[in-house]
Design a protein around this motif. Structure first.
Motif, mmCIF file in Angstrom:
data_model
loop_
_atom_site.group_PDB
_atom_site.id
_atom_site.type_symbol
_atom_site.label_atom_id
_atom_site.label_comp_id
_atom_site.label_asym_id
_atom_site.label_seq_id
_atom_site.Cartn_x
_atom_site.Cartn_y
_atom_site.Cartn_z
ATOM 1 N N GLN A 190 -15.721 33.538 34.341
ATOM 2 C CA GLN A 190 -14.402 32.907 34.249
ATOM 3 C C GLN A 190 -13.669 33.316 32.980
ATOM 4 O OE1 GLN A 190 -14.484 28.677 34.964
ATOM 5 N NE2 GLN A 190 -12.362 28.383 34.329
ATOM 6 N N LYS A 240 -2.352 30.850 33.746
ATOM 7 C CA LYS A 240 -2.806 29.714 34.546
ATOM 8 C C LYS A 240 -1.636 29.135 35.329
ATOM 9 C CE LYS A 240 -6.611 28.564 31.455
ATOM 10 N NZ LYS A 240 -7.224 27.556 30.562
ATOM 11 N N ARG A 245 -3.908 34.109 39.421
ATOM 12 C CA ARG A 245 -5.013 33.338 38.830
ATOM 13 C C ARG A 245 -5.640 32.435 39.885
ATOM 14 N NH1 ARG A 245 -6.182 33.417 33.385
ATOM 15 N NH2 ARG A 245 -7.801 31.931 32.879
ATOM 16 N N TRP A 246 -4.825 31.870 40.778
ATOM 17 C CA TRP A 246 -5.348 31.001 41.838
ATOM 18 C C TRP A 246 -6.265 31.788 42.768
ATOM 19 C CZ3 TRP A 246 -5.006 30.958 47.200
ATOM 20 C CH2 TRP A 246 -5.426 29.782 47.832
ATOM 21 N N GLN A 248 -7.885 34.568 42.031
ATOM 22 C CA GLN A 248 -9.081 34.955 41.290
ATOM 23 C C GLN A 248 -10.082 33.809 41.201
ATOM 24 O OE1 GLN A 248 -7.000 36.336 37.755
ATOM 25 N NE2 GLN A 248 -7.515 38.469 38.214
ATOM 26 N N HIS A 249 -9.585 32.583 40.981
ATOM 27 C CA HIS A 249 -10.474 31.419 40.919
ATOM 28 C C HIS A 249 -11.113 31.144 42.278
ATOM 29 C CE1 HIS A 249 -10.286 30.044 36.851
ATOM 30 N NE2 HIS A 249 -8.972 29.937 36.832
ATOM 31 N N ARG A 250 -10.347 31.306 43.338
ATOM 32 C CA ARG A 250 -10.887 31.085 44.673
ATOM 33 C C ARG A 250 -11.980 32.098 44.987
ATOM 34 N NH1 ARG A 250 -10.625 26.616 47.328
ATOM 35 N NH2 ARG A 250 -10.705 27.761 49.306
ATOM 36 N N GLN A 252 -13.783 33.662 42.843
ATOM 37 C CA GLN A 252 -14.929 33.385 41.982
ATOM 38 C C GLN A 252 -15.808 32.288 42.570
ATOM 39 O OE1 GLN A 252 -13.938 32.178 37.994
ATOM 40 N NE2 GLN A 252 -16.036 31.584 37.534
ATOM 41 N N LYS A 253 -15.185 31.254 43.130
ATOM 42 C CA LYS A 253 -15.948 30.163 43.732
ATOM 43 C C LYS A 253 -16.718 30.628 44.959
ATOM 44 C CE LYS A 253 -12.998 26.367 42.133
ATOM 45 N NZ LYS A 253 -12.099 25.256 42.534
ATOM 46 N N SER A 258 -16.011 36.982 38.942
ATOM 47 C CA SER A 258 -14.562 37.050 38.806
ATOM 48 C C SER A 258 -14.110 38.488 39.017
ATOM 49 C CB SER A 258 -14.126 36.562 37.423
ATOM 50 O OG SER A 258 -14.629 37.420 36.420
#
Length: 335
Positions: A190, A240, A245-246, A248-250, A252-253, A258
């Motif tokens: 992250q 952010k 960024r949204w 990339q976070h999705r 990553q989860k 990442s």
């Protein structure tokens, strides 16, 4: 000792250095996929027995990444890593001795885009780790996902990489005779999303698992800051709240890794490409922070040690930043 080369050999040296960095970058970007493809493809050729035997070996050996890994010293000492060291260049600096009769847990900061300093300093001997810290065996944690890839897992373990899970960490830190150092890139994948030149933002404020682990094993904590780690790649702006960024976070989860959209220079030109800039990286290893062993530490005890770690890391940064042309008004930011 610095080795001098004749002027005629300089272009060759540059080509070898660039080639070594290309190998390192694409070994993590493409080698994993290639290993998987080769493993599957072999089943449909007359060499199917190779993949069959490896699959059996893989099943038998599946716990090895959590049991200290399997380092191969010939590969750790390979000359290609010295060329990679000289490309940036990358150096390792110690500020205190480490007692080989103890185990240590080292926090590495920042992650950067591809953690060049962490890999070269702790997974190879190019920067002279064994000379600086005699009697200490370094291990660097990497996402368990990578150890599920055939062939690639053995390549990763050869340098001292181990699985990033609690069982793996405990195995390294509970060595009774000491002499082990477990390096953890605390910010993780992250933090890579904030890696860009001039950034000193660390994802550390609420990351306390490594502190709890150190207390449970009574292992001294060692802060380390890698100056220049964020400077070797540019990254597409992803503030952010942005759609990038949204996404990339999705991802990553879902995948556990990442995907920063980074760029730097090319192989034959300097305008755009995936090859890192030739900018120096110096990893400074701080002095150990003594930790009192307690099997079940309270939240207050963890918070106290965590705050002490933050203070020591900040002091390390402030003490050495002037050497690396960092402005006086730049400070670490913990989020």
């Amino acid at each position: 000792m610095k080795v001098e080369f004749a002027p005629r050999s300089v272009p060759l040296q540059r080509r070898l250095q660039t080639a070594s960095v290309v190998q390192w970058v694409f070994s993590f970007l493409g080698l994993a996929q290639c290993c998987t493809a080769v493993f599957i493809a072999l089943f449909f050729t007359r060499f199917w027995l190779v993949s069959t035997l490896y699959a059996a070996w893989w099943l038998i050996d599946r716990e090895k990444p959590s049991k200290g890994g399997r380092r191969i010293h010939i590969l750790r000492n390979c000359i290609v890593w010295r060329y990679m060291r000289d490309y940036f260049p990358i150096t390792l600096m110690k500020t205190a001795e480490l007692d080989p009769r103890q185990n240590y847990l080292l926090g590495f900061h920042p992650h950067g885009v591809l953690a060049a300093g962490a890999f070269l300093n702790f997974c190879t001997e190019a920067s002279g780790f064994s000379t600086l810290f005699p009697g200490i065996t370094p291990h660097l944690m990497m996402l368990s996902l990578w150890f599920r890839i055939p062939f690639f897992r053995d390549y990763a373990m050869s340098g001292g990489l181990v699985s990033s899970d609690k069982e793996s960490a405990s195995y390294v830190l509970q060595k009774p005779e000491g002499g082990n150092l477990l390096a953890i890139i605390v910010g993780g994948a992250q933090e890579a999303l904030d890696a860009r030149p001039g950034s000193f933002t660390l994802l550390l404020k609420n990351r306390k698992g490594f502190v709890r682990l150190a207390i449970q094993h009574g292992t001294p904590l060692v802060p380390a800051f890698s100056f220049g780690e964020n400077d070797v790649f540019d990254q597409v702006k992803n503030p952010k709240g942005s759609w990038l960024r949204w996404i990339q976070h999705r991802l990553q989860k879902i995948m556990g890794i990442s995907l920063p959209l980074f760029h730097a220079r090319g192989i034959f030109q300097y305008n755009f490409g995936l090859i890192p800039y030739r900018r120096p990286i110096c990893t400074v290893v701080g002095k150990p922070i003594p930790v009192q062993k307690k099997h079940k530490p309270s939240e207050e005890e963890v918070d106290q040690v965590h705050q002490k770690y933050l203070n020591e890391l900040s002091n390390l940064f402030e003490k050495h930043k002037a050497k690396y042309n960092i402005p006086e008004d730049s400070h670490l930011e913990f989020i």
